[in-house]
Design an enzyme around this catalytic site. Structure first.
Site, PDB file in Angstrom:
ATOM      1  N   GLY A 252       0.782  -1.240   0.000  1.00  0.00           N
ATOM      2  CA  GLY A 252       0.000   0.000   0.000  1.00  0.00           C
ATOM      3  C   GLY A 252       0.803   1.274   0.000  1.00  0.00           C
ATOM      4  N   PRO A 295       4.744  -4.994  -1.089  1.00  0.00           N
ATOM      5  CA  PRO A 295       4.606  -3.855  -1.992  1.00  0.00           C
ATOM      6  C   PRO A 295       4.300  -4.310  -3.420  1.00  0.00           C
ATOM      7  CG  PRO A 295       6.926  -4.283  -1.567  1.00  0.00           C
ATOM      8  CD  PRO A 295       6.150  -5.268  -0.732  1.00  0.00           C
ATOM      9  N   GLY A 296       3.328  -3.701  -4.049  1.00  0.00           N
ATOM     10  CA  GLY A 296       3.005  -4.023  -5.437  1.00  0.00           C
ATOM     11  C   GLY A 296       3.216  -2.791  -6.300  1.00  0.00           C
ATOM     12  N   ARG A 334      -7.627   2.577 -14.938  1.00  0.00           N
ATOM     13  CA  ARG A 334      -7.686   3.188 -13.613  1.00  0.00           C
ATOM     14  C   ARG A 334      -8.427   4.519 -13.592  1.00  0.00           C
ATOM     15  NH1 ARG A 334      -3.441   4.765 -11.508  1.00  0.00           N
ATOM     16  NH2 ARG A 334      -4.047   4.563  -9.335  1.00  0.00           N
ATOM     17  N   CYS A 365     -16.172   2.681 -26.856  1.00  0.00           N
ATOM     18  CA  CYS A 365     -17.487   3.291 -26.992  1.00  0.00           C
ATOM     19  C   CYS A 365     -18.094   3.574 -25.623  1.00  0.00           C
ATOM     20  CB  CYS A 365     -18.382   2.386 -27.817  1.00  0.00           C
ATOM     21  SG  CYS A 365     -17.657   2.092 -29.425  1.00  0.00           S
ATOM     22  N   GLU A 366     -17.461   4.475 -24.885  1.00  0.00           N
ATOM     23  CA  GLU A 366     -17.898   4.894 -23.548  1.00  0.00           C
ATOM     24  C   GLU A 366     -17.426   6.332 -23.402  1.00  0.00           C
ATOM     25  OE1 GLU A 366     -19.111   2.857 -20.925  1.00  0.00           O
ATOM     26  OE2 GLU A 366     -19.008   1.014 -22.117  1.00  0.00           O
ATOM     27  N   TYR A 394      -1.152  -2.118 -12.126  1.00  0.00           N
ATOM     28  CA  TYR A 394      -2.605  -2.057 -12.293  1.00  0.00           C
ATOM     29  C   TYR A 394      -3.028  -1.463 -13.644  1.00  0.00           C
ATOM     30  CZ  TYR A 394      -2.082  -3.024  -7.355  1.00  0.00           C
ATOM     31  OH  TYR A 394      -1.700  -3.588  -6.168  1.00  0.00           O
TER      32      TYR A 394
HETATM   33  C1  PLP Z   1      -3.181  -5.266  -3.312  1.00  0.00           C
HETATM   34  C2  PLP Z   1      -2.495  -5.866  -2.172  1.00  0.00           C
HETATM   35  C3  PLP Z   1      -1.144  -5.595  -1.957  1.00  0.00           C
HETATM   36  C4  PLP Z   1      -0.360  -4.638  -2.796  1.00  0.00           C
HETATM   37  O1  PLP Z   1      -0.805  -3.332  -2.642  1.00  0.00           O
HETATM   38  P1  PLP Z   1      -0.011  -2.125  -3.317  1.00  0.00           P
HETATM   39  O2  PLP Z   1      -0.856  -0.950  -3.004  1.00  0.00           O
HETATM   40  O3  PLP Z   1       0.055  -2.417  -4.758  1.00  0.00           O
HETATM   41  O4  PLP Z   1       1.330  -2.067  -2.675  1.00  0.00           O
HETATM   42  C5  PLP Z   1      -0.511  -6.247  -0.921  1.00  0.00           C
HETATM   43  N1  PLP Z   1      -1.177  -7.114  -0.119  1.00  0.00           N
HETATM   44  C6  PLP Z   1      -2.486  -7.391  -0.309  1.00  0.00           C
HETATM   45  C7  PLP Z   1      -3.148  -8.349   0.578  1.00  0.00           C
HETATM   46  C8  PLP Z   1      -3.185  -6.775  -1.316  1.00  0.00           C
HETATM   47  O5  PLP Z   1      -4.478  -7.038  -1.488  1.00  0.00           O
END
Ligand code: PLP
Length: 435
Positions: A252, A295-296, A334, A365-366, A394
Site C-alpha cells: 500500500g 509492496p506491489g 484506472r 465506446c464509452e 494495475y
Molecule cells: C493489493 C495488495 C497488496 C499490494 O498493494 P499495493 O498498493 O500495490 O502495494 C498487498 N497485499 C495485499 C493483501 C493486497 O491485497
C-alpha cells in the site's frame, strides 16, 4: 527544459525525444507499435532492493519482501523477483501458475484472497506455497480438510482487519471493519480464528497479516497497524501460550503519479515501522516477529510508461480539447475505475513546454473512457506519440479485451536495450476461445 518528469528514469535525448532506460520511446513506438507498455527493468530491481536493503539495515534482515504480483505479473517479472531473492504475493490460481512456470521458489510465496476456491486451495497446497493467508473460517475448515486428506501440514497466516482507516479511495481501502477482507479484531472474531487454527492438526499458524489499503502517503497508519497487530500477538501469547512468528504488514505504499505528489521514500516507511515493531515488542515482552511486506504498486508503477499514437484532435471552443489516442480503458482502466490521475508527455516533443490542458480520450465506446482530464500537455497532433507515466502497476494486470481490442505488448528496457516480455495479442487471440 523547465519541468521535471514524474519518474526519475525518464529523460530527453538530443532529438528532443523522451527516453526510458536510455531507449528512445519514439523508436520503441515505431519498432513495436502502439499502444505499448514499456517497463524499465532497472527501476523494478532497484525498487525491490530499496525495500529489502532497508529491511536489512533497520530490522537485521529479519523479513521478506513479497512483491504483490497482482500489480503486474508475467513470467519475466516472476523471474526478476526470484533473481532478486524476494518473495511473491499471489491472489489466484493463475498467479500461482505463473510463479510455478517461472520456476519461482514456492516457499517464498504467500497466497491471498477472500474467496479462494477448493481448486485453488488444493493447487496451492500441492504447489507447496509457503503460506496461505486465510481470510475466513469456512476457508480454514476447507483447507484443514484438504490438508488432512493429503496428509500434509500447511503453514498459514490469518488476515486481520486492524480497524485502521487509511486516507485513500474507498475502493482501495481495506483495513476498516466494514471490509470484505479478513477477521475483525473488535468483535472477537480474530481471536476465535486463532484458537481454531491452533487446534487444527494439519495447519501451522505461522503469522498474522494485515493490509490497510493502497496508495497511502502517510506513515502513521502503518505504524498504528503495527502497534495494533503486536498487541494482538501479545494477547495470543498470554491467552494460548502460542508464539506468532511472522507479522505481515501488507503493501500500500504510495507512489508519485503527479508532480505534486510527495511520497516518503520507501526507506523511511521501513525505518519507522521497524522502530515501532522493536519498541512495542520490548514493551509487550514478546519476541520480535519476522516482518513481511507486500509492496506491489511501489515496485511496478514507477517503472512503467504506456505509449500511444494520437489520432484525432478535437477542439470544442470554450469547453475542452480532446486528444484521441489508439488505446483506451481496456489497457488503462484506472481512470474509469477511480478517476486516477497521471502525467502525460508528447514523447516526440518532450523538450517543449506543456503549453495546453487537454482531455486524453480512449477509443472505446464509452464517454467515460478517458486517460485523464485537464492534463498539461505539449501541443499534440495526429501522429504524435504520447507517453503516460507511472503506469507499470494495475494497467496491464487490469487490462481487458473490451470492444474486442487486442491487449498491447509489454516491452522491458534496460541499459539502452529493449525486449518483448509479453507479446501483443493477435486477432486470432481475440477469437481463441470462441466456439
Ligand atoms: C493489493 C495488495 C497488496 C499490494 O498493494 P499495493 O498498493 O500495490 O502495494 C498487498 N497485499 C495485499 C493483501 C493486497 O491485497
Amino acid at each position: 527544459m523547465s519541468e521535471k518528469f514524474v519518474s526519475e528514469n525518464l529523460c530527453v535525448n538530443e532529438k528532443g525525444h523522451l527516453t526510458v532506460g536510455d531507449v528512445d520511446t519514439v523508436e520503441l513506438a515505431e519498432q513495436y507499435g502502439t499502444p505499448l507498455y514499456v517497463m524499465d527493468e532497472n527501476v523494478i530491481r532497484n525498487n525491490l532492493r530499496r525495500f529489502h536493503e532497508s529491511m536489512q539495515k533497520y530490522y537485521n534482515g529479519r523479513g521478506l519482501v513479497c512483491y504483490a504480483s497482482k500489480a503486474f505479473s508475467c513470467l519475466e517479472m516472476c523471474r526478476i523477483v526470484k533473481d532478486e531473492g524476494d518473495g511473491l504475493d499471489v491472489v489466484s490460481i493463475g498467479e500461482i501458475y505463473t510463479a510455478l512456470k517461472a520456476g519461482f521458489p514456492m516457499e517464498r510465496v504467500v497466497f491471498h484472497g477472500n474467496n479462494k476456491s477448493a481448486e485453488e486451495l488444493e493447487f496451492a497446497v500441492e504447489s507447496k506455497v509457503g503460506n496461505i493467508i486465510v481470510d475466513n473460517i469456512s476457508e480454514l475448515n476447507k483447507l484443514e480438510k484438504i490438508c488432512a486428506e493429503k496428509g500434509v501440514v500447511q503453514s498459514i497466516m490469518l488476515r486481520i482487519k486492524p480497524g485502521i482507516d487509511a486516507h485513500t479511495h474507498s475502493f482501495i481501502r481495506t483495513g476498516q471493519i466494514d471490509s470484505k477482507f479478513g477477521f475483525a479484531l473488535e468483535t472477537g472474531e480474530a481471536l476465535e480464528a486463532v484458537e481454531e487454527s491452533i487446534k487444527c492438526g494439519n495447519i501451522n499458524l505461522s503469522g498474522l497479516h494485515c493490509h490497510i489499503g493502497s496508495q497511502i502517503f502517510d506513515i502513521e497508519p502503518f505504524e498504528e497497524a503495527g502497534r495494533v497487530m503486536l498487541k494482538f500477538i501479545a494477547e495470543i501469547k498470554s491467552k494460548f501460550s502460542y508464539e506468532i512468528k511472522i507479522l505481515n504488514l501488507g503493501g500500500g505504499f504510495g507512489i508519485k503519479y503527479l508532480n505534486s505528489h510527495n511520497p516518503e521514500p520507501f526507506e523511511v516507511y521501513i525505518q519507522r515501522v521497524s522502530a515501532v515493531v522493536s519498541e512495542e515488542c520490548e514493551k509487550l515482552n514478546i519476541s520480535q516477529p519476522e516482518i513481511y511486506i507486500e509492496p506491489g504498486r511501489s515496485i511496478a508503477a514507477p517503472a512503467g510508461i504506456t505509449l500511444y499514437t494520437v489520432g484525432a484532435r478535437k477542439e470544442i471552443p470554450d469547453i475542452r480539447t480532446y486528444i484521441s489516442i489508439d488505446g483506451s480503458m481496456a489497457d488503462s482502466p484506472r481512470y474509469i475505475l477511480y478517476q486516477s490521475e497521471y502525467e502525460a508527455i508528447v514523447a516526440n516533443k518532450a523538450d517543449e513546454e506543456r503549453s495546453e490542458r487537454v482531455t486524453i480520450a480512449g477509443k472505446c465506446c464509452e464517454s467515460g473512457d478517458l486517460i485523464g482530464e485537464n492534463m498539461p500537455l505539449q501541443h499534440a497532433e495526429s501522429g504524435d506519440i504520447i507517453a503516460v507515466c507511472a503506469t507499470g502497476a494495475y494497467n496491464y494486470s487490469m487490462s481487458s479485451n473490451y470492444n474486442r481490442l487486442q491487449k498491447p505488448a509489454v516491452v522491458f528496457v534496460k541499459d539502452g536495450k529493449s525486449r518483448v516480455v509479453v507479446k501483443r495479442e493477435t486477432l486470432d487471440d481475440i477469437i481463441r476461445n470462441d466456439v
